[in-house]
Design a protein around this motif. Structure first.
Motif, short mmCIF file in Angstrom:
data_model
loop_
_atom_site.label_atom_id
_atom_site.label_comp_id
_atom_site.label_asym_id
_atom_site.label_seq_id
_atom_site.Cartn_x
_atom_site.Cartn_y
_atom_site.Cartn_z
N ASN A 1 0.82 -1.23 0.00
CA ASN A 1 0.00 0.00 0.00
C ASN A 1 0.85 1.28 0.00
N GLY A 2 2.13 1.12 -0.27
CA GLY A 2 3.02 2.27 -0.31
C GLY A 2 4.05 2.30 0.79
N SER A 3 4.03 1.29 1.66
CA SER A 3 4.95 1.25 2.79
C SER A 3 6.36 0.84 2.37
N GLY A 4 6.47 0.15 1.25
CA GLY A 4 7.77 -0.35 0.81
C GLY A 4 8.12 -1.69 1.43
N LYS A 5 7.22 -2.24 2.24
CA LYS A 5 7.51 -3.49 2.95
C LYS A 5 7.57 -4.69 2.00
#
Length: 314
Positions: free
Chosen positions: A34-38
């Motif tokens: 969702n955009g966290s980069g995880k």
């Protein structure tokens, strides 16, 4: 083979991904970020050969997968489940199934009509010692009392998990588990036949007493900073036999045991070391996915809807 697209990378990353990797029946083909980069970090950590999706709808509709695993926050579950149904995909969803019964009412019937796999991850059913406890209850007709104590040392704020409106709180996070494994242990056909004698449900604690036929069921769940040591125990008192299943350190499959007293003798049963998985959450979820297509022991959407309605009525 089940080709899996995963929504939710916190619990999904620490539990679901390593469990899927130990199974030959499942292959991870996509993870949603969702955009966290995880997602990029997890892909490298677990050497995943999968696609990272920035758009959840694209992953759900992708032909690269045939099963969607939803382990995102509870307040997102019903939204994603409806999209998965529209895509005609099999699904495994984290508990509880939704924020309330009205939010999920009818989903079980829809998935069943399309003959789509629908499972909610109530994993205690798949623990070795929980099944040993069930054997004891099956051979004892006179069950006087069941005592469930779940004490959790909470050292930090849990974000959305501390907010009831977002699906957090004791009832949504932990009480739902106890209701499910009571259904499993006692083969409860009608959940609403459990008569509630006492109840006190707060944000971080609950004290409940039920009566099921002649059996009293006491449930105490507390989570706060003052608890020195987390533990979870299920004690059963039958006419001729007594037993206690104890979890001393959460999430460790080695630090739990079942103690049985019968005919004046004490017997201690340890957990079987399956596939050398030390984290109990991974082991339980692995056992759950390995049993897909083998039995009907899972908590399907129909059962999960019933648990949701029962919790809403407390």
């Amino acid at each position: 083979m089940f080709k899996v697209g995963i929504i939710g990378l916190n619990f999904g990353g620490s539990v679901h991904i390593p469990a899927y990797q130990k199974s030959e029946k499942f292959k991870i083909t996509g993870i949603f970020d969702n955009g966290s980069g995880k997602a990029k970090l997890l892909k490298k950590k677990y050497s995943l050969n999968c696609k990272i999706y920035k758009n959840v709808e694209k992953m759900i509709s992708s032909t690269e997968n045939n099963l969607i695993d939803i382990c995102s926050p509870t307040f997102t579950h019903s939204k994603y489940l409806k999209k998965v149904y529209e895509a005609k995909k099999d699904v495994i969803c984290e508990k509880p199934m939704g924020l309330n019964f009205s939010q999920i009412n009818g989903l079980a019937e829809k998935f069943d009509k399309k003959k789509l796999l629908n499972i909610v991850n109530y994993e205690f059913r798949f623990e070795f010692l929980m099944n040993e406890l069930k054997k004891i209850l099956k051979r004892n007709k006179d069950i006087n009392k069941i005592d469930i104590n779940w004490l959790i040392n909470s050292k930090k704020k849990d974000g959305w998990k501390a907010t009831k409106k977002k699906g957090g709180g004791i009832a949504n996070e932990l009480l739902c588990h106890t209701i499910d494994y009571l259904i499993f242990l006692l083969d409860i056909k009608d959940l609403f036949s459990m008569l509630c004698l006492k109840k006190k449900i707060l944000k971080n604690s609950c004290h409940l007493t039920f009566k099921l036929k002649q059996t009293l069921i006491n449930i105490k769940i507390i989570r706060n900073l003052r608890i020195k040591k987390s533990e979870h125990s299920i004690g059963i008192d039958c006419k001729k036999e007594h037993a206690t299943l104890s979890y001393f350190h959460p999430f460790s499959s080695k630090d739990k045991n079942l103690v049985i007293f019968k005919d004046g003798l004490k017997k201690e049963v340890k957990n079987l070391d399956e596939r050398n998985i030390s984290d109990d959450r991974i082991l339980s979820f692995y056992n759950l996915i390995e049993s897909v297509n083998k039995n009907s022991n899972h908590t399907n959407f129909k059962k999960a809807e019933l648990i949701r309605r029962f919790l809403d009525n407390l």
